[in-house]
Design a protein around this motif. Structure first.
Motif, mmCIF file in Angstrom:
data_model
loop_
_atom_site.group_PDB
_atom_site.id
_atom_site.type_symbol
_atom_site.label_atom_id
_atom_site.label_comp_id
_atom_site.label_asym_id
_atom_site.label_seq_id
_atom_site.Cartn_x
_atom_site.Cartn_y
_atom_site.Cartn_z
ATOM 1 N N ASN A 27 36.445 43.515 46.037
ATOM 2 C CA ASN A 27 36.848 42.303 46.744
ATOM 3 C C ASN A 27 36.302 42.284 48.166
ATOM 4 O O ASN A 27 35.835 41.244 48.654
ATOM 5 C CB ASN A 27 38.371 42.198 46.761
ATOM 6 C CG ASN A 27 38.850 40.890 47.352
ATOM 7 O OD1 ASN A 27 38.423 39.810 46.942
ATOM 8 N ND2 ASN A 27 39.750 40.976 48.328
ATOM 9 N N ALA A 30 32.572 41.580 48.181
ATOM 10 C CA ALA A 30 32.341 40.168 47.876
ATOM 11 C C ALA A 30 32.654 39.291 49.082
ATOM 12 O O ALA A 30 31.921 38.339 49.384
ATOM 13 C CB ALA A 30 33.185 39.748 46.680
ATOM 14 N N THR A 31 33.741 39.611 49.775
ATOM 15 C CA THR A 31 34.138 38.818 50.942
ATOM 16 C C THR A 31 33.154 38.981 52.096
ATOM 17 O O THR A 31 32.793 38.013 52.778
ATOM 18 C CB THR A 31 35.551 39.216 51.404
ATOM 19 O OG1 THR A 31 36.472 39.015 50.319
ATOM 20 C CG2 THR A 31 35.995 38.408 52.602
ATOM 21 N N THR A 277 30.787 37.428 41.709
ATOM 22 C CA THR A 277 31.081 36.004 41.730
ATOM 23 C C THR A 277 32.593 35.776 41.647
ATOM 24 O O THR A 277 33.366 36.708 41.396
ATOM 25 C CB THR A 277 30.407 35.309 40.542
ATOM 26 O OG1 THR A 277 30.986 35.815 39.324
ATOM 27 C CG2 THR A 277 28.902 35.572 40.531
ATOM 28 N N THR A 278 32.992 34.539 41.817
ATOM 29 C CA THR A 278 34.415 34.215 41.696
ATOM 30 C C THR A 278 34.940 34.602 40.323
ATOM 31 O O THR A 278 36.035 35.174 40.190
ATOM 32 C CB THR A 278 34.640 32.711 41.939
ATOM 33 O OG1 THR A 278 34.197 32.379 43.263
ATOM 34 C CG2 THR A 278 36.116 32.356 41.794
ATOM 35 N N GLU A 279 34.150 34.294 39.289
ATOM 36 C CA GLU A 279 34.567 34.625 37.925
ATOM 37 C C GLU A 279 34.643 36.136 37.730
ATOM 38 O O GLU A 279 35.572 36.648 37.070
ATOM 39 C CB GLU A 279 33.605 34.013 36.920
ATOM 40 C CG GLU A 279 33.623 32.490 36.861
ATOM 41 C CD GLU A 279 32.917 31.836 38.049
ATOM 42 O OE1 GLU A 279 32.133 32.547 38.744
ATOM 43 O OE2 GLU A 279 33.155 30.637 38.290
ATOM 44 N N LEU A 281 35.203 38.370 40.079
ATOM 45 C CA LEU A 281 36.368 38.853 40.820
ATOM 46 C C LEU A 281 37.657 38.632 40.031
ATOM 47 O O LEU A 281 38.541 39.490 40.019
ATOM 48 C CB LEU A 281 36.471 38.152 42.176
ATOM 49 C CG LEU A 281 35.570 38.662 43.296
ATOM 50 C CD1 LEU A 281 35.761 37.819 44.546
ATOM 51 C CD2 LEU A 281 35.849 40.132 43.608
ATOM 52 N N GLU A 282 37.748 37.499 39.375
ATOM 53 C CA GLU A 282 38.933 37.231 38.550
ATOM 54 C C GLU A 282 39.042 38.252 37.421
ATOM 55 O O GLU A 282 40.140 38.737 37.120
ATOM 56 C CB GLU A 282 38.862 35.809 37.993
ATOM 57 C CG GLU A 282 39.045 34.731 39.048
ATOM 58 C CD GLU A 282 38.869 33.330 38.484
ATOM 59 O OE1 GLU A 282 38.484 33.213 37.293
ATOM 60 O OE2 GLU A 282 39.113 32.349 39.227
ATOM 61 N N HIS A 285 40.067 41.618 38.919
ATOM 62 C CA HIS A 285 41.484 41.602 39.269
ATOM 63 C C HIS A 285 42.349 41.759 38.031
ATOM 64 O O HIS A 285 43.349 42.491 38.042
ATOM 65 C CB HIS A 285 41.830 40.309 40.000
ATOM 66 C CG HIS A 285 43.203 40.299 40.585
ATOM 67 N ND1 HIS A 285 44.321 39.896 39.883
ATOM 68 C CD2 HIS A 285 43.654 40.675 41.818
ATOM 69 C CE1 HIS A 285 45.381 40.004 40.647
ATOM 70 N NE2 HIS A 285 45.019 40.468 41.835
#
Length: 299
Positions: A27, A30-31, A277-279, A281-282, A285
């Motif tokens: 995370n 990515a941030t 990517t956002t996906e 990261l989801e 998580h």
């Protein structure tokens, strides 16, 4: 019927901490849009066990002269170290969001002048073991009983400076020095995958009998699964018991997997670094944190 968890409470706690560290790693990178992924993930279990179960340290007094020392020689994996330091209480977890920013204490490579808990500035690969040997030798000369631990990568031990120290450390009887090799099987650039290789590139040291090599130079060798808590903790305890009595340094050859803990990063050289990517990261998580919430283990 609810499945019975036969793992010890201690191992469950360590697993929870390591999952949280891995989430911070992916995370935060990515941030911040910068940083490494594969190496920090492979080392997360080793670092978690070291900081939460082995090192004699005090986060409220990080400069205590009698503390154990740790050097992350593969300094590009700094976010892995920072994540564990934050969980251990050296600085707030929220500070990880500043990683690699210009005014941050958490730079892309460890800086001992900036970051609490960092004992050596690293980044130029191959130098950490020499610094660790110097610390261990100083402890001998000053009659201090602290233990110096150094972590290197398997790609990093292609550096010649590593082997100069491997040769010299036994001559100084540095039984207060322990080397941990994060043998994760991949480096950023490597030879094409060959027969017997575990992952999608040739292993940097996968075709070398490292135990025999280190024994030949006079080191005590321990080979473990670097993702098995019992093996990790037993190896750490064994290395520590040799301190001050064995007369030779110890190397722990930890067989790990690059990118371990997240399905899409494990065992692929392309995730040496990268921005999820956002996906992605989801998914990370859900694999690392959501399961803990379901189990009631998040803490």
């Amino acid at each position: 019927m609810t499945a019975v968890d036969h793992r010890s409470h201690d191992h469950v706690e360590l697993d929870t901490l390591a999952r949280r560290a891995r989430w911070h790693i992916v995370n935060t990178v990515a941030t911040s849009k910068a940083g490494h992924i594969g190496g920090p993930l492979s080392a997360a279990d080793l670092l978690t066990a070291l900081y939460f179960r082995q090192l004699r340290i005090d986060p409220t007094n990080p400069s205590n002269p009698d503390r154990d020392r740790f050097i992350l020689s593969k300094g590009h994996c700094a976010i892995g170290l920072y994540s564990v330091l934050a969980l251990r209480g050296y600085f707030p977890e929220e500070e990880l969001a500043t990683f690699d920013h210009g005014d941050s204490r958490l730079q892309g490579h460890p800086d001992m002048l900036l970051t609490p808990g960092v004992d050596a500035s690293t980044g130029s690969l191959g130098q950490g073991l020499s610094a660790g040997a110097g610390m261990a030798l100083a402890a001998k000369r000053l009659e201090k009983d602290f233990h110096t631990w150094v972590m290197v990568g398997d790609g990093e031990i292609e550096e010649g400076m590593i082997w100069e120290t491997v040769i010299s450390a036994p001559r100084f009887r540095l039984d207060n020095l322990t080397l941990i090799i994060d043998l994760n099987g991949l480096q950023q650039y490597g030879w094409p995958r060959g027969e017997g290789d575990r992952f999608d590139r040739s292993e940097p040291m996968g075709h070398v009998d490292l135990e025999a090599v280190f024994r030949g130079f006079g080191w005590q060798t321990l080979s473990i699964d670097g993702h098995d808590w019992e093996e990790i903790l037993t190896a750490y305890a064994t290395a520590n018991e040799r301190r001050g009595v064995a007369g030779t340094p110890t190397v722990i050859i930890a067989n790990t997997a690059k990118g371990h803990g997240i399905s899409f990063t494990r065992g692929t050289y392309k995730w040496h670094n990268g921005i999820a990517t956002t996906e992605e990261l989801e998914l990370a998580h859900s694999e690392l944190i959501a399961e803990l919430l379901l189990e009631g283990n998040d803490r």
